[in-house]
Scaffold this motif. Structure first.
Motif, PDB file in Angstrom:
ATOM      1  N   GLU A 113      33.342  17.114  67.099  1.00 45.96           N
ATOM      2  CA  GLU A 113      32.554  18.030  68.131  1.00 45.96           C
ATOM      3  C   GLU A 113      32.799  19.312  68.251  1.00 45.96           C
ATOM      4  O   GLU A 113      33.960  19.761  68.462  1.00 45.96           O
ATOM      5  N   LEU A 114      31.806  20.214  68.163  1.00 46.94           N
ATOM      6  CA  LEU A 114      32.008  21.466  68.381  1.00 46.94           C
ATOM      7  C   LEU A 114      31.780  21.915  70.067  1.00 46.94           C
ATOM      8  O   LEU A 114      30.954  21.442  70.489  1.00 46.94           O
ATOM      9  N   LYS A 115      32.831  22.586  70.642  1.00 48.31           N
ATOM     10  CA  LYS A 115      32.942  22.911  72.053  1.00 48.31           C
ATOM     11  C   LYS A 115      33.241  24.278  72.060  1.00 48.31           C
ATOM     12  O   LYS A 115      33.517  24.894  71.401  1.00 48.31           O
ATOM     13  N   ASP A 116      32.399  24.851  73.313  1.00 50.35           N
ATOM     14  CA  ASP A 116      32.468  26.329  73.629  1.00 50.35           C
ATOM     15  C   ASP A 116      33.690  26.660  74.355  1.00 50.35           C
ATOM     16  O   ASP A 116      34.590  25.731  74.302  1.00 50.35           O
ATOM     17  N   GLY A 117      33.863  27.752  74.600  1.00 47.03           N
ATOM     18  CA  GLY A 117      35.272  28.187  75.156  1.00 47.03           C
ATOM     19  C   GLY A 117      35.540  27.304  76.530  1.00 47.03           C
ATOM     20  O   GLY A 117      37.061  27.579  76.801  1.00 47.03           O
ATOM     21  N   GLY A 144      34.922  24.198  76.884  1.00 44.18           N
ATOM     22  CA  GLY A 144      35.268  22.974  76.455  1.00 44.18           C
ATOM     23  C   GLY A 144      33.917  22.120  76.553  1.00 44.18           C
ATOM     24  O   GLY A 144      33.856  20.956  76.615  1.00 44.18           O
ATOM     25  N   ARG A 145      32.671  22.691  76.746  1.00 47.68           N
ATOM     26  CA  ARG A 145      31.288  22.044  76.781  1.00 47.68           C
ATOM     27  C   ARG A 145      30.901  22.027  75.381  1.00 47.68           C
ATOM     28  O   ARG A 145      31.024  22.794  74.465  1.00 47.68           O
ATOM     29  N   PRO A 146      30.509  20.679  75.080  1.00 45.40           N
ATOM     30  CA  PRO A 146      29.894  20.317  73.769  1.00 45.40           C
ATOM     31  C   PRO A 146      28.485  21.505  73.532  1.00 45.40           C
ATOM     32  O   PRO A 146      27.810  21.648  74.216  1.00 45.40           O
ATOM     33  N   VAL A 147      28.653  21.885  72.478  1.00 47.33           N
ATOM     34  CA  VAL A 147      27.669  22.861  71.527  1.00 47.33           C
ATOM     35  C   VAL A 147      26.713  21.839  70.985  1.00 47.33           C
ATOM     36  O   VAL A 147      27.124  21.208  69.972  1.00 47.33           O
ATOM     37  N   GLU A 148      25.445  22.092  71.085  1.00 45.40           N
ATOM     38  CA  GLU A 148      24.479  21.255  70.349  1.00 45.40           C
ATOM     39  C   GLU A 148      24.138  21.819  69.060  1.00 45.40           C
ATOM     40  O   GLU A 148      23.854  23.015  69.172  1.00 45.40           O
ATOM     41  N   CYS A 149      24.327  20.953  67.992  1.00 38.53           N
ATOM     42  CA  CYS A 149      23.980  21.399  66.955  1.00 38.53           C
ATOM     43  C   CYS A 149      24.009  20.126  66.000  1.00 38.53           C
ATOM     44  O   CYS A 149      24.616  18.973  66.329  1.00 38.53           O
ATOM     45  N   GLU A 150      23.569  20.426  64.766  1.00 36.49           N
ATOM     46  CA  GLU A 150      23.203  19.242  63.815  1.00 36.49           C
ATOM     47  C   GLU A 150      24.219  18.824  63.171  1.00 36.49           C
ATOM     48  O   GLU A 150      24.626  17.810  62.920  1.00 36.49           O
ATOM     49  N   ASP A 151      25.054  20.068  62.647  1.00 36.64           N
ATOM     50  CA  ASP A 151      26.213  19.623  61.991  1.00 36.64           C
ATOM     51  C   ASP A 151      27.419  20.509  62.297  1.00 36.64           C
ATOM     52  O   ASP A 151      27.295  21.852  62.251  1.00 36.64           O
ATOM     53  N   PRO A 152      28.310  19.830  63.274  1.00 44.31           N
ATOM     54  CA  PRO A 152      29.425  21.137  64.052  1.00 44.31           C
ATOM     55  C   PRO A 152      30.282  21.596  62.952  1.00 44.31           C
ATOM     56  O   PRO A 152      30.668  22.958  63.142  1.00 44.31           O
ATOM     57  N   ILE A 153      30.463  21.070  61.679  1.00 50.66           N
ATOM     58  CA  ILE A 153      31.218  21.835  60.811  1.00 50.66           C
ATOM     59  C   ILE A 153      30.548  23.218  60.205  1.00 50.66           C
ATOM     60  O   ILE A 153      31.092  24.045  60.118  1.00 50.66           O
ATOM     61  N   GLU A 154      29.120  22.716  59.742  1.00 55.55           N
ATOM     62  CA  GLU A 154      28.398  24.077  59.393  1.00 55.55           C
ATOM     63  C   GLU A 154      28.420  24.899  60.452  1.00 55.55           C
ATOM     64  O   GLU A 154      28.335  26.141  60.315  1.00 55.55           O
ATOM     65  N   ALA A 155      28.175  24.754  61.732  1.00 58.86           N
ATOM     66  CA  ALA A 155      28.112  25.628  63.102  1.00 58.86           C
ATOM     67  C   ALA A 155      29.388  26.370  63.010  1.00 58.86           C
ATOM     68  O   ALA A 155      29.372  27.400  63.353  1.00 58.86           O
ATOM     69  N   ALA A 156      30.554  25.695  62.784  1.00 60.21           N
ATOM     70  CA  ALA A 156      31.679  26.095  62.802  1.00 60.21           C
ATOM     71  C   ALA A 156      32.084  27.263  61.766  1.00 60.21           C
ATOM     72  O   ALA A 156      32.595  28.283  62.259  1.00 60.21           O
ATOM     73  N   ILE A 157      31.430  27.036  60.603  1.00 58.85           N
ATOM     74  CA  ILE A 157      31.522  28.049  59.476  1.00 58.85           C
ATOM     75  C   ILE A 157      30.727  29.163  59.772  1.00 58.85           C
ATOM     76  O   ILE A 157      31.114  30.218  59.501  1.00 58.85           O
ATOM     77  N   GLY A 158      29.601  28.959  60.454  1.00 54.97           N
ATOM     78  CA  GLY A 158      28.907  30.141  60.836  1.00 54.97           C
ATOM     79  C   GLY A 158      29.545  30.829  61.888  1.00 54.97           C
ATOM     80  O   GLY A 158      29.373  32.284  61.904  1.00 54.97           O
ATOM     81  N   LEU A 159      30.115  30.268  62.878  1.00 56.94           N
ATOM     82  CA  LEU A 159      31.099  31.063  63.863  1.00 56.94           C
ATOM     83  C   LEU A 159      32.200  31.777  63.067  1.00 56.94           C
ATOM     84  O   LEU A 159      32.472  33.117  63.435  1.00 56.94           O
ATOM     85  N   LEU A 160      32.789  31.493  62.268  1.00 56.69           N
ATOM     86  CA  LEU A 160      33.971  31.854  61.660  1.00 56.69           C
ATOM     87  C   LEU A 160      33.589  33.262  60.749  1.00 56.69           C
ATOM     88  O   LEU A 160      33.998  34.281  60.792  1.00 56.69           O
ATOM     89  N   GLY A 161      32.255  32.915  60.085  1.00 54.25           N
ATOM     90  CA  GLY A 161      31.594  34.056  59.466  1.00 54.25           C
ATOM     91  C   GLY A 161      31.273  35.283  60.406  1.00 54.25           C
ATOM     92  O   GLY A 161      31.193  36.390  60.000  1.00 54.25           O
ATOM     93  N   GLN A 162      31.101  35.085  61.705  1.00 50.50           N
ATOM     94  CA  GLN A 162      30.688  35.852  62.551  1.00 50.50           C
ATOM     95  C   GLN A 162      32.244  36.697  63.480  1.00 50.50           C
ATOM     96  O   GLN A 162      31.880  37.441  64.069  1.00 50.50           O
TER      97      GLN A 162
END
Length: 779
Positions: A205-209, A211-229
């Motif tokens: 589960e992807l969570k913000d700073g 600790g709240r859940p971040v709504e997203c279809e794929d947490p890992i894809e979303a995490a990859i996007g964040l790392l890219g930013q």
């Protein structure tokens, strides 16, 4: 490597009839590695009836069938065992036949004595990786894919035997498909305890700073996007959280350093595969074996000068720590096209790694932008292991995930000992008969969180190994938290072990010899019985006792611990010792890069002996030379000045500074006075710092070889042992080992435990065991 010398069969005379039945017991790494399914399939292939089960001592089985088939079955247990299994002992005896048909895997048994060995974590296997990347597979992109050949072990086990009910997977009830795999002897997930899938298993589960859940279809894809930013992502893994950023993004790396309060200490990176690693580091055959091993440690590699990795990852260092992915989450993140990701321990400097979201939010809240969390609990926090390869051989720098809790062997049974380790790079150890179980890396006992982790590790190790120690071994330093803990234990027997004796004893224990040896223990600090701080010692050592035969001349440490973080103080101390009255003629402000007022204060301390504890530390001598060379006058992490001095060495330089060894009261003293005078002469004449660094390294090796020769002539000892943190220096280790070998010495070094203080607990066990054995022999 299997350690069973032969297969022991008792009562063989009773097996003369056609059908026989054997009761077989196997110990070693035989739980959590697919051993029971393997036995099932092996018995089926040989047409044998019977059963197999896990018990607290390992694996028990009975097989029944024609004598020739049973005879073929027995050696096949060792020859064809699963890849992650290790057989330590195998015994068999004939029992009455039962005339049963079929072979069963029975429910595990409990008993009062538990001697099974637990497997460490195992990197994702090729079969699971194929499923992970196959769109037609039901586990496609499932972040917790595992089988009997890979996945979590020690970090999720609450108790033994290793069954699902005794792990943190107990709360996840298998779906019908997973249950079918689990119960199918032909499936590689047959009795794979962490078995799970999208339907029934843990989730990321992807969570913000906050600790709240971040709504997203794929947490890992979303995490990859964040790392890219350029975001900082805290990733929950096997043994705790990592802090991750794109390793090619210099801004993101520097931001991570700033928030983590880790100014310059090198950060580890993770790359997709060996080919990816070769784009920024040099990989030899032994390095590749270490990188791709099932343990997946961090491997220290030489940087490529044209690599893509941001300089801020490992500033001022020729090496970089690299590991390959070892969980499905890692593999999925690296599908994001990154050359590498920084993957550094999820903690504030010097505190234990975070293991759950509450822990992470508390400790990493000021560091991480987002959290990639999961709901499979971690019971044992466990940092990554670190190794390096020198002359084709692999050495531990840190022994932790992937290697713990595998035991080390003693050559004799011993009472149950708890060794409490040292103060820095702490590990603890417990013994069971002739096995020594050294804990994962605990770290520096500098704060309450680390001390709590220390106590928790002792309790957990004792429970998993199922021992109750009766003897405590500890360092002699009265102010170490580890020493205070040991002295407060309600044990009748407590054995203090001198720090450098423990270093040398760890070599003896690994080599399986009693000594005596000429032991060179070189490090930054260790409490000496004479009240000084030792650190460059030649000991005539056995396991049980030692004699201090030689050491570096002592100098003051102006400001005590402050001299450790400000190497220029040690430079001034050695200048004061070497030049005496001639010091007034030296431009100290120019040489040391400090204000005259600072220098005057420290000179006054040295002249009056105020707050200047005396030390023979080799680490502090490295600091002094590093500061004189203008390389490092302040440090932000332990050993930084020495490491950067090593990095500066011109390896084409063969000359050494003048060796001075004197004898005082029957003890050899290495004098650094000529060394310091010649270093100053070179620097004032414009000699390159790399040349000075090389001549210093050569001087130190030459001094130690000269001492070894004199002690060999006096004592008739032909074996030298090298231990202590200074022997993490590849140049020094290679040079000294080579020179000693040329002089006819057999040289032993640490390989199974770190040569730094991570090996102290094992050395304490070796010494305490020898003392107890000696006392027993006198009774």
């Amino acid at each position: 490597m299997d350690r069973v010398a032969d297969i022991s069969i008792e009562n063989q005379e009773s097996s003369a009839s056609g059908i026989v039945r054997l009761k077989i017991r196997v110990s070693g790494i035989v739980q959590g590695v697919g051993f029971r399914p393997f036995i099932y399939r092996l018995a089926e292939a040989h047409g044998l009836a019977g059963y197999v089960l896990n018990d607290p001592g390992g694996v028990e089985m009975e097989v029944e069938g024609p004598l020739d088939r049973v005879s073929e079955f027995l050696p096949a247990i060792v020859k064809e065992k699963p890849p992650q299994a290790r057989v330590d002992t195998l015994s068999a005896n004939f029992v009455d036949t039962k005339g049963e048909a079929g072979f069963l895997i029975r429910e595990s048994e409990r008993s009062s004595e538990r001697t099974v060995l637990i497997s460490p974590e195992i990197a994702t296997c090729d079969d699971c990786l194929r499923e992970l990347t196959d769109p037609s597979d039901r586990r496609y992109r499932y972040p917790f894919t595992n089988c009997t050949n890979c996945g979590p072990r020690y970090t999720i086990i609450a108790d033994i035997p290793y069954d699902r009910r005794n792990t943190t997977m107990e709360v996840f009830k298998m779906c019908p498909e997973c249950r079918e795999e689990y119960e199918d002897p032909a499936d590689r997930r047959f009795h794979a305890e962490p078995n799970a899938c999208w339907v029934c298993g843990p989730r990321v589960e992807l969570k913000d700073g906050s600790g709240r859940p971040v709504e997203c279809e794929d947490p890992i894809e979303a995490a990859i996007g964040l790392l890219g930013q350029g975001k900082i992502l805290a990733v929950k893994g096997l043994g705790g959280f990592h802090l991750a950023v794109d390793a090619t993004d210099d801004r993101a790396v520097r931001l991570l350093r700033e928030r983590k309060q880790r100014e310059e200490k090198p950060l580890a990176v993770m790359a997709r595969d060996v080919d990816a690693v070769r784009k920024f580091a040099l990989v030899g055959p032994e390095e590749e074996r270490a990188l791709t091993s099932s343990a997946r440690p961090i491997v220290l590699l030489k940087k490529r000068p044209d690599g893509l990795i941001a300089e801020a990852v490992a500033p001022g260092n020729r090496s970089i720590g690299v590991m390959l992915p070892y969980t499905p989450v890692h593999h999925l993140l690296l599908e994001g096209g990154f050359a590498a990701l920084v993957m550094t321990s999820g903690n504030i400097s010097e505190e234990p790694i975070a293991v759950d979201i509450e822990d992470a939010l508390s400790g990493l809240g000021s560091i991480a932008d987002y959290y990639l969390d999961h709901n499979r609990d971690i019971l044992s926090r466990c940092d990554d292991s670190v190794v390096r390869v020198i002359d084709g051989k692999t050495f531990f720098v840190r022994r932790s995930r992937g290697s713990v809790p595998l035991p080390l062997d003693l050559d004799t049974d011993t009472p149950c000992i708890l060794a409490c380790g040292g103060h820095l790079k702490n590990t603890v150890a417990v013994t069971r008969r002739n096995k020594v179980f050294v804990s994962q890396h605990i770290g520096d006992l500098e704060n309450l969180a680390a001390y709590d982790f220390f106590k928790t590790s002792i309790a957990r190790l004792g429970r998993i190994v199922d021992v109750e120690p009766t003897v405590a071994a500890h360092d002699l330093h009265p102010d170490y938290l580890s020493t205070k803990y040991a002295l407060e234990l309600p044990f009748e027997t407590k054995i203090g072990v001198q720090h450098h004796h423990a270093h040398i004893a760890s070599c003896l224990g690994e080599a399986g010899i009693d000594g005596p040896v000429i032991g060179f223990a070189l490090d930054g600090t260790g409490y000496g019985p004479d009240g000084t701080i030792w650190g460059c010692e030649a000991l005539i050592s056995t396991r049980r006792s030692y004699e201090r035969a030689a050491h570096l001349e002592t100098v003051g440490m102006p400001g005590g611990e402050k001299a450790v973080t400000e190497p220029w103080r040690m430079a001034l101390a050695h200048l004061h010792n070497a030049l005496g009255g001639d010091l007034d003629g030296v431009d100290l402000a120019g040489l040391l890069g400090r204000r005259e007022r600072e220098i005057a204060v420290v000179r006054s301390m040295l002249e009056k002996g105020l707050n200047c504890p005396m030390t023979s530390s080799c680490g502090r001598l490295f600091d002094a030379v590093s500061a004189l060379c203008g390389i490092r006058d302040r440090v932000s992490y332990e050993g930084q000045a020495a490491i950067e001095l090593e990095m500066a060495v011109r390896e084409d330089i063969a000359e050494a500074y003048t060796v001075e060894i004197k004898e005082t009261d029957g003890r050899l003293i290495m004098s650094p006075k000529a060394l310091i005078r010649e270093v100053v002469r070179d620097l004032l004449s414009g000699t390159d710092a790399g040349v000075v660094a090389a001549r210093f390294h050569n001087w130190l090796a030459a001094c130690l070889v000269e001492i070894a020769g004199r002690l060999k002539a006096k004592h008739g000892i032909n074996t030298a042992a090298l231990s202590g943190g200074c022997f993490q220096n590849e140049i020094l280790l290679r040079e000294l080992k080579g020179l000693l070998t040329q002089q006819g010495f057999e040289v032993i070094v640490n390989r199974l435990v770190p040569t730094n203080d991570g090996g102290i607990s094992f050395g304490q066990v070796v010494v305490a065991s020898a003392i107890l054995e000696g006392q027993s022999g006198m009774e």
